[in-house]
Design a protein around this motif. Structure first.
Motif, PDB file in Angstrom:
ATOM      1  N   LEU A   1      -6.234  26.722  43.935  1.00 42.67           N
ATOM      2  CA  LEU A   1      -7.569  26.866  44.533  1.00 42.67           C
ATOM      3  C   LEU A   1      -7.490  27.674  45.828  1.00 42.67           C
ATOM      4  CD1 LEU A   1      -9.178  23.319  44.070  1.00 42.67           C
ATOM      5  CD2 LEU A   1      -9.774  25.416  42.859  1.00 42.67           C
ATOM      6  N   ASP A   2      -6.468  27.404  46.634  1.00 40.21           N
ATOM      7  CA  ASP A   2      -6.303  28.145  47.888  1.00 40.21           C
ATOM      8  C   ASP A   2      -6.049  29.627  47.621  1.00 40.21           C
ATOM      9  OD1 ASP A   2      -6.691  25.891  49.384  1.00 40.21           O
ATOM     10  OD2 ASP A   2      -4.559  25.474  49.687  1.00 40.21           O
ATOM     11  N   LEU A   3      -5.218  29.905  46.603  1.00 38.12           N
ATOM     12  CA  LEU A   3      -4.955  31.298  46.245  1.00 38.12           C
ATOM     13  C   LEU A   3      -6.219  32.003  45.782  1.00 38.12           C
ATOM     14  CD1 LEU A   3      -1.528  31.042  44.352  1.00 38.12           C
ATOM     15  CD2 LEU A   3      -1.967  32.191  46.534  1.00 38.12           C
ATOM     16  N   ARG A   4      -7.027  31.277  45.003  1.00 37.75           N
ATOM     17  CA  ARG A   4      -8.280  31.869  44.533  1.00 37.75           C
ATOM     18  C   ARG A   4      -9.198  32.190  45.711  1.00 37.75           C
ATOM     19  NH1 ARG A   4     -12.520  28.274  41.352  1.00 37.75           N
ATOM     20  NH2 ARG A   4     -12.702  27.503  43.492  1.00 37.75           N
ATOM     21  N   GLU A   5      -9.298  31.240  46.653  1.00 43.79           N
ATOM     22  CA  GLU A   5     -10.160  31.457  47.816  1.00 43.79           C
ATOM     23  C   GLU A   5      -9.637  32.605  48.683  1.00 43.79           C
ATOM     24  OE1 GLU A   5     -13.056  29.972  48.331  1.00 43.79           O
ATOM     25  OE2 GLU A   5     -12.729  29.011  46.396  1.00 43.79           O
ATOM     26  N   LYS A   6      -8.301  32.765  48.697  1.00 43.86           N
ATOM     27  CA  LYS A   6      -7.694  33.794  49.532  1.00 43.86           C
ATOM     28  C   LYS A   6      -7.928  35.183  48.967  1.00 43.86           C
ATOM     29  CE  LYS A   6      -3.215  35.227  51.447  1.00 43.86           C
ATOM     30  NZ  LYS A   6      -1.763  34.892  51.538  1.00 43.86           N
ATOM     31  N   TYR A   7      -7.793  35.314  47.634  1.00 43.93           N
ATOM     32  CA  TYR A   7      -7.860  36.636  47.032  1.00 43.93           C
ATOM     33  C   TYR A   7      -9.219  36.981  46.436  1.00 43.93           C
ATOM     34  CZ  TYR A   7      -2.825  36.911  47.584  1.00 43.93           C
ATOM     35  OH  TYR A   7      -1.568  36.958  48.121  1.00 43.93           O
ATOM     36  N   GLN A   8     -10.077  35.990  46.214  1.00 39.87           N
ATOM     37  CA  GLN A   8     -11.378  36.268  45.623  1.00 39.87           C
ATOM     38  C   GLN A   8     -12.235  37.211  46.466  1.00 39.87           C
ATOM     39  OE1 GLN A   8     -13.918  32.818  44.745  1.00 39.87           O
ATOM     40  NE2 GLN A   8     -13.955  33.480  42.618  1.00 39.87           N
ATOM     41  N   PRO A   9     -12.285  36.996  47.806  1.00 37.83           N
ATOM     42  CA  PRO A   9     -13.081  37.946  48.605  1.00 37.83           C
ATOM     43  C   PRO A   9     -12.546  39.358  48.564  1.00 37.83           C
ATOM     44  CG  PRO A   9     -12.634  35.917  49.825  1.00 37.83           C
ATOM     45  CD  PRO A   9     -11.777  35.880  48.595  1.00 37.83           C
ATOM     46  N   LYS A  10     -11.197  39.507  48.490  1.00 42.33           N
ATOM     47  CA  LYS A  10     -10.611  40.842  48.430  1.00 42.33           C
ATOM     48  C   LYS A  10     -10.963  41.523  47.124  1.00 42.33           C
ATOM     49  CE  LYS A  10      -6.668  39.703  51.383  1.00 42.33           C
ATOM     50  NZ  LYS A  10      -5.170  39.659  51.494  1.00 42.33           N
ATOM     51  N   LEU A  11     -10.917  40.749  46.021  1.00 44.33           N
ATOM     52  CA  LEU A  11     -11.240  41.324  44.713  1.00 44.33           C
ATOM     53  C   LEU A  11     -12.711  41.710  44.655  1.00 44.33           C
ATOM     54  CD1 LEU A  11      -9.265  38.866  42.405  1.00 44.33           C
ATOM     55  CD2 LEU A  11      -8.694  41.236  42.909  1.00 44.33           C
ATOM     56  N   ALA A  12     -13.563  40.868  45.253  1.00 42.37           N
ATOM     57  CA  ALA A  12     -14.993  41.160  45.245  1.00 42.37           C
ATOM     58  C   ALA A  12     -15.296  42.408  46.070  1.00 42.37           C
ATOM     59  CB  ALA A  12     -15.763  39.960  45.791  1.00 42.37           C
ATOM     60  N   HIS A  13     -14.583  42.537  47.206  1.00 35.18           N
ATOM     61  CA  HIS A  13     -14.791  43.705  48.089  1.00 35.18           C
ATOM     62  C   HIS A  13     -14.320  44.989  47.424  1.00 35.18           C
ATOM     63  CE1 HIS A  13     -15.202  45.938  51.805  1.00 35.18           C
ATOM     64  NE2 HIS A  13     -13.952  46.408  51.642  1.00 35.18           N
ATOM     65  N   SER A  14     -13.152  44.898  46.713  1.00 36.63           N
ATOM     66  CA  SER A  14     -12.598  46.100  46.065  1.00 36.63           C
ATOM     67  C   SER A  14     -13.428  46.571  44.896  1.00 36.63           C
ATOM     68  CB  SER A  14     -11.163  45.841  45.608  1.00 36.63           C
ATOM     69  OG  SER A  14     -11.145  44.821  44.619  1.00 36.63           O
ATOM     70  N   SER A  15     -14.158  45.617  44.247  1.00 33.98           N
ATOM     71  CA  SER A  15     -14.985  45.996  43.099  1.00 33.98           C
ATOM     72  C   SER A  15     -16.313  46.592  43.565  1.00 33.98           C
ATOM     73  CB  SER A  15     -15.254  44.781  42.203  1.00 33.98           C
ATOM     74  OG  SER A  15     -15.944  43.774  42.920  1.00 33.98           O
TER      75      SER A  15
END
Length: 308
Positions: free
Chosen positions: A294-308
């Motif tokens: 869950l922590d990994l998802r929260e950490k990388y989800q904003p980056k993935l959303a920003h890159s898309s």
């Protein structure tokens, strides 16, 4: 319920099961040992956890300690996908909080039980096949009914050919009390313990907090789950007649009464120590892995959303 929570819950349990399946094999054998026989009146090929490991390794080989691994992985993925995703949803929606905004142990029991019941029902065929494969042993150390399955897929074919879809869910209702009690105790204890450890400034580091909370939750769970777990193991492993009815037990209550009459309270707690040694680390690993994912998802989800 987020799809990612569902998947992460399943992945967390798969990682833990790879480590804990051997002790599950030992637990299953001990629970079937001396089935419906008075204490002291039967041969015990499995005496204690360590000697049981040696017995299995000596007679079935080291691979015998990983019997039933494939259906165990499927079972754990399905049941924990439901359990942990429902837990996360309930926690995020504050369904597990009281009017003061604090995590409620009682509400945790309720939502933990709900998740356990749902997950247990859908994963029931894999639990049954796991149990039947784990009980298989060479004649010298065989306990309980011995099924002739050669693999998970073969077991599905065998069971379906004799009992149809209903046969694959035989014993599923008997497993629901096990799931409700075990999951409720685990989830409620985990959520409350995490909060208390932080509140009293005892363990605040996230990973260590999850580890300690998972260990305590697993300990409570092992005490609560052993009696219904013995019943589930007996129900799932029993042979069936031509009509698809169990040869030993008619249902959950009948199984419970027969065990108490012939084996006493001791019979209800057969396999407690291997159960504890499996559940405590398994619970700790599952809940810790889940929190880390869950922590990994929260950490990388904003980056993935920003890159898309």
């Amino acid at each position: 319920m987020a799809t990612s929570d569902f998947v992460l819950g399943g992945l967390a349990s798969v990682g833990a099961t790879l480590f804990t399946n051997p002790i599950e094999v030992i637990k299953t054998r001990i629970q079937l040992q001396g089935e419906l026989a008075a204490r002291g009146s039967y041969v015990e090929p499995y005496r204690g956890v360590l000697r049981a490991f040696i017995t299995v390794a000596k007679n079935d080989g080291l691979r015998g300690l990983q019997k039933g691994l494939t259906p165990a992985l499927y079972f754990q993925f399905i049941i924990n996908s439901f359990r942990l995703s429902i837990y996360t949803k309930a926690m995020n929606m504050h369904w597990m909080h009281d009017k003061k905004g604090e995590v409620s142990f009682g509400l945790g029991l309720v939502w933990g039980a709900v998740g356990g019941i749902v997950g247990s029902y859908f994963s029931s065929p894999f639990f049954m096949i796991k149990t039947q494969l784990q009980s298989q042993a060479v004649r010298e150390i065989a306990v309980g009914h011995q099924h002739a399955h050669t693999s998970m897929s073969g077991a599905f074919r065998d069971i379906y050919s004799t009992g149809g879809i209903a046969g694959l869910w035989r014993g599923s209702l008997a497993a629901l009390p096990r799931a409700a009690v075990g999951s409720g105790a685990q989830i409620a204890t985990f959520g409350k313990t995490k909060t208390l450890l932080v509140e009293y400034d005892l363990v605040t580091q996230p990973t260590l907090n999850s580890f300690c909370s998972g260990l305590i939750a697993g300990s409570i769970m092992s005490v609560a789950i052993t009696p219904p777990d013995v019943i589930s193991t007996r129900m799932y492993n029993q042979g069936i007649d031509a009509q698809g009815q169990g040869l030993k037990y008619k249902g959950w209550l009948d199984c419970c009464i027969k065990i108490l009459r012939t084996e006493g309270i001791y019979g209800m707690y057969k396999g407690f120590w291997p159960n504890y040694l499996r559940i405590a680390p398994h619970s700790t690993l599952v809940l810790m892995f889940f929190d880390e994912l869950l922590d990994l998802r929260e950490k990388y989800q904003p980056k993935l959303a920003h890159s898309s």
